[in-house]
Design a protein around this motif. Structure first.
Motif, PDB file in Angstrom:
ATOM      1  N   VAL A   1      43.377  43.503  60.787  1.00 46.61           N
ATOM      2  CA  VAL A   1      43.230  44.959  60.894  1.00 46.61           C
ATOM      3  C   VAL A   1      43.708  45.649  59.616  1.00 46.61           C
ATOM      4  O   VAL A   1      44.585  45.150  58.907  1.00 46.61           O
ATOM      5  N   GLY A   2      43.110  46.795  59.337  1.00 50.09           N
ATOM      6  CA  GLY A   2      43.507  47.601  58.199  1.00 50.09           C
ATOM      7  C   GLY A   2      44.534  48.635  58.621  1.00 50.09           C
ATOM      8  O   GLY A   2      44.498  49.132  59.754  1.00 50.09           O
ATOM      9  N   LEU A   3      45.457  48.952  57.723  1.00 51.20           N
ATOM     10  CA  LEU A   3      46.420  50.037  57.941  1.00 51.20           C
ATOM     11  C   LEU A   3      46.294  50.964  56.740  1.00 51.20           C
ATOM     12  O   LEU A   3      46.594  50.576  55.608  1.00 51.20           O
ATOM     13  N   VAL A   4      45.793  52.165  57.003  1.00 51.71           N
ATOM     14  CA  VAL A   4      45.412  53.068  55.926  1.00 51.71           C
ATOM     15  C   VAL A   4      46.144  54.394  56.095  1.00 51.71           C
ATOM     16  O   VAL A   4      46.270  54.893  57.217  1.00 51.71           O
ATOM     17  N   GLY A   5      46.629  54.958  55.004  1.00 49.54           N
ATOM     18  CA  GLY A   5      47.276  56.260  55.100  1.00 49.54           C
ATOM     19  C   GLY A   5      47.728  56.713  53.734  1.00 49.54           C
ATOM     20  O   GLY A   5      47.886  55.894  52.826  1.00 49.54           O
TER      21      GLY A   5
ATOM     22  N   ASP B   1      59.456  31.153  58.846  1.00 52.20           N
ATOM     23  CA  ASP B   1      58.534  30.288  59.585  1.00 52.20           C
ATOM     24  C   ASP B   1      57.376  31.037  60.225  1.00 52.20           C
ATOM     25  O   ASP B   1      56.357  30.456  60.537  1.00 52.20           O
ATOM     26  N   ARG B   2      57.533  32.316  60.464  1.00 45.65           N
ATOM     27  CA  ARG B   2      56.535  32.974  61.305  1.00 45.65           C
ATOM     28  C   ARG B   2      55.822  34.130  60.643  1.00 45.65           C
ATOM     29  O   ARG B   2      54.914  34.709  61.220  1.00 45.65           O
ATOM     30  N   ILE B   3      56.232  34.497  59.423  1.00 48.27           N
ATOM     31  CA  ILE B   3      55.607  35.642  58.778  1.00 48.27           C
ATOM     32  C   ILE B   3      55.263  35.304  57.334  1.00 48.27           C
ATOM     33  O   ILE B   3      56.095  34.792  56.588  1.00 48.27           O
ATOM     34  N   GLY B   4      54.028  35.559  56.951  1.00 46.78           N
ATOM     35  CA  GLY B   4      53.631  35.402  55.555  1.00 46.78           C
ATOM     36  C   GLY B   4      53.505  36.784  54.932  1.00 46.78           C
ATOM     37  O   GLY B   4      52.850  37.657  55.481  1.00 46.78           O
ATOM     38  N   PHE B   5      54.190  36.986  53.813  1.00 47.55           N
ATOM     39  CA  PHE B   5      54.139  38.287  53.143  1.00 47.55           C
ATOM     40  C   PHE B   5      53.284  38.226  51.889  1.00 47.55           C
ATOM     41  O   PHE B   5      53.400  37.286  51.100  1.00 47.55           O
ATOM     42  N   VAL B   6      52.468  39.228  51.701  1.00 48.08           N
ATOM     43  CA  VAL B   6      51.824  39.429  50.409  1.00 48.08           C
ATOM     44  C   VAL B   6      52.239  40.825  49.956  1.00 48.08           C
ATOM     45  O   VAL B   6      51.922  41.818  50.612  1.00 48.08           O
ATOM     46  N   PHE B   7      52.976  40.889  48.871  1.00 47.85           N
ATOM     47  CA  PHE B   7      53.469  42.180  48.390  1.00 47.85           C
ATOM     48  C   PHE B   7      52.556  42.739  47.318  1.00 47.85           C
ATOM     49  O   PHE B   7      51.720  42.027  46.769  1.00 47.85           O
ATOM     50  N   GLN B   8      52.772  44.001  46.989  1.00 46.55           N
ATOM     51  CA  GLN B   8      52.029  44.620  45.893  1.00 46.55           C
ATOM     52  C   GLN B   8      52.293  43.891  44.584  1.00 46.55           C
ATOM     53  O   GLN B   8      51.406  43.609  43.817  1.00 46.55           O
ATOM     54  N   ALA B   9      53.558  43.593  44.318  1.00 46.84           N
ATOM     55  CA  ALA B   9      53.927  42.803  43.140  1.00 46.84           C
ATOM     56  C   ALA B   9      54.066  41.352  43.590  1.00 46.84           C
ATOM     57  O   ALA B   9      54.542  41.085  44.675  1.00 46.84           O
TER      58      ALA B   9
ATOM     59  N   ALA C   1      50.262  42.089  54.626  1.00 51.17           N
ATOM     60  CA  ALA C   1      49.856  42.239  53.233  1.00 51.17           C
ATOM     61  C   ALA C   1      49.895  43.713  52.844  1.00 51.17           C
ATOM     62  O   ALA C   1      49.283  44.552  53.500  1.00 51.17           O
ATOM     63  N   ASP C   2      50.660  44.023  51.791  1.00 53.73           N
ATOM     64  CA  ASP C   2      50.819  45.406  51.336  1.00 53.73           C
ATOM     65  C   ASP C   2      49.994  45.599  50.059  1.00 53.73           C
ATOM     66  O   ASP C   2      50.378  45.115  49.002  1.00 53.73           O
TER      67      ASP C   2
ATOM     68  N   THR D   1      46.125  49.135  52.925  1.00 52.08           N
ATOM     69  CA  THR D   1      45.238  49.326  51.776  1.00 52.08           C
ATOM     70  C   THR D   1      44.734  50.758  51.689  1.00 52.08           C
ATOM     71  O   THR D   1      44.704  51.485  52.672  1.00 52.08           O
ATOM     72  N   HIS D   2      44.375  51.168  50.472  1.00 53.01           N
ATOM     73  CA  HIS D   2      43.490  52.312  50.367  1.00 53.01           C
ATOM     74  C   HIS D   2      42.353  51.954  49.409  1.00 53.01           C
ATOM     75  O   HIS D   2      41.745  52.793  48.775  1.00 53.01           O
ATOM     76  N   ASP D   3      42.082  50.637  49.353  1.00 51.43           N
ATOM     77  CA  ASP D   3      41.079  50.094  48.459  1.00 51.43           C
ATOM     78  C   ASP D   3      39.683  50.237  49.088  1.00 51.43           C
ATOM     79  O   ASP D   3      39.350  49.556  50.050  1.00 51.43           O
ATOM     80  N   GLU D   4      38.887  51.139  48.522  1.00 50.76           N
ATOM     81  CA  GLU D   4      37.545  51.425  49.065  1.00 50.76           C
ATOM     82  C   GLU D   4      36.654  50.183  49.079  1.00 50.76           C
ATOM     83  O   GLU D   4      35.682  50.120  49.824  1.00 50.76           O
ATOM     84  N   LYS D   5      36.998  49.202  48.215  1.00 51.64           N
ATOM     85  CA  LYS D   5      36.172  47.992  48.140  1.00 51.64           C
ATOM     86  C   LYS D   5      36.273  47.178  49.428  1.00 51.64           C
ATOM     87  O   LYS D   5      35.334  46.513  49.810  1.00 51.64           O
ATOM     88  N   ILE D   6      37.450  47.211  50.061  1.00 46.94           N
ATOM     89  CA  ILE D   6      37.639  46.319  51.220  1.00 46.94           C
ATOM     90  C   ILE D   6      37.655  47.050  52.561  1.00 46.94           C
ATOM     91  O   ILE D   6      37.520  46.426  53.602  1.00 46.94           O
ATOM     92  N   ILE D   7      37.791  48.366  52.555  1.00 43.57           N
ATOM     93  CA  ILE D   7      37.874  49.110  53.829  1.00 43.57           C
ATOM     94  C   ILE D   7      36.670  48.838  54.746  1.00 43.57           C
ATOM     95  O   ILE D   7      36.852  48.663  55.953  1.00 43.57           O
ATOM     96  N   PRO D   8      35.444  48.720  54.192  1.00 51.13           N
ATOM     97  CA  PRO D   8      34.311  48.438  55.094  1.00 51.13           C
ATOM     98  C   PRO D   8      34.357  47.069  55.766  1.00 51.13           C
ATOM     99  O   PRO D   8      33.579  46.811  56.667  1.00 51.13           O
TER     100      PRO D   8
END
Ligand SMILES: Nc1ncnc2c1ncn2[C@@H]1O[C@H](COP(=O)(O)OP(=O)(O)O)[C@@H](O)[C@H]1O
Ligand SMILES: [Mg+2]
Length: 248
Positions: A45-49, A96-104, A178-179, A212-219
């Motif tokens: 799911v996307g989280l946009v704001g 063990d249960r959460i994978g993070f992808v950060f901006q950096a 993923a942020d 995200t607010h990346d228009e490329k992936i929102i669709p």
């Protein structure tokens, strides 16, 4: 316990009435007011704001990096927070249960790319050779296998980000947060990342939230949560097939 040997996640993510206030008194900031969110296993799911709307705060609460003020969070079949943490070992939960992808990307500078990705599975008890071959598989899927022996400082920003995504996937966590993962990537690579996240979700029944607010992936999202002033509203997305967009 070795998470590589545990059965796939059940139950996904459930957030109910989550509130987070930073600080106290006159300087208090209510970053999350009353957030409800549900992600099924196998769903992305996307989280946009807008900036400052509470997106990172929400991911940090769910990832047990910061403590919410009140509400309830469930991962898999386990309640992890109910007006207070209900799991004892938050470190094990994160590892063990959460994978993070950060901006950096936050890669470890003195380990090569392969070992950056193989490190968590090794810590979780997977034999080194297996951890490295799993790392190489992921690096190949993300099209950075040619940099496998390089050090992070030798990579471009986009390459570093793809390595950090491989690292987040390496332990096959039931939840990935993923942020802004595609912010530094061009259109084709951004869609490739979304294709991998969707594959991972399907194959390993991972529940994935992508800020995200990346228009490329929102669709590409079937479902999007909009967050504004600390509250979420759910909306249907286009859910565009990634196979199609990749060849467009
Ligand atoms: N550590 C903090 N201390 C105080 N206020 C914070 C802190 N982190 C974030 N905030 C505030 O909480 C609100 C939400 O921030 P954040 O979750 O980072 O939003 P976003 O990721 O959507 O840009 C903002 O008003 C921000 O200034
Ligand atoms: Mg943020």
């Amino acid at each position: 316990m070795n998470p590589m040997n545990t059965p796939p996640a059940q139950g996904g993510i459930l957030i109910e009435g989550l509130r987070k206030v930073y600080g106290h008194g006159d300087t208090a900031v209510e970053a999350l007011k009353h957030v409800n969110m549900q992600v099924a296993p196998g769903e992305v799911v996307g989280l946009v704001g807008p900036s400052g709307s509470g997106k990172s705060t929400l991911l940090k609460c769910l990832g047990a990096i910061i403590e919410p003020t009140s509400g309830k969070m469930t991962l898999g079949n386990e309640v992890i927070y109910d007006n207070g943490w209900t799991v004892k070992d938050l470190r094990a939960l994160r590892r063990d249960r959460i994978g993070f992808v950060f901006q950096a990307p936050y890669l470890i500078p003195f380990l090569d790319v392969t070992d950056n990705v193989a490190l968590l599975p090794m810590l979780a008890g997977l034999p080194n050779a297996q951890a490295r071959s799993r790392a190489l598989e992921l690096l190949t899927a993300l099209d950075v296998q040619h940099r496998a022996r390089a050090e992070p400082s030798q990579l471009s920003g986009g390459e570093q980000q793809r390595v950090s995504i491989a690292r987040a996937l390496a332990n096959k966590p039931p939840v990935i947060l993923a942020d802004e993962p595609t912010a530094p990537l061009d259109s084709e690579r951004a869609l490739a990342v979304m294709r991998i996240l969707n594959q991972m979700a399907r194959q390993a029944q991972t529940a994935i939230i992508v800020v995200t607010h990346d228009e490329k992936i929102i669709p590409t999202f079937r479902r999007i949560y909009h967050i504004r002033d600390g509250q979420t509203v759910e909306e249907a997305g286009e859910g565009r097939a990634l196979e199609d967009s990749a060849h467009a």
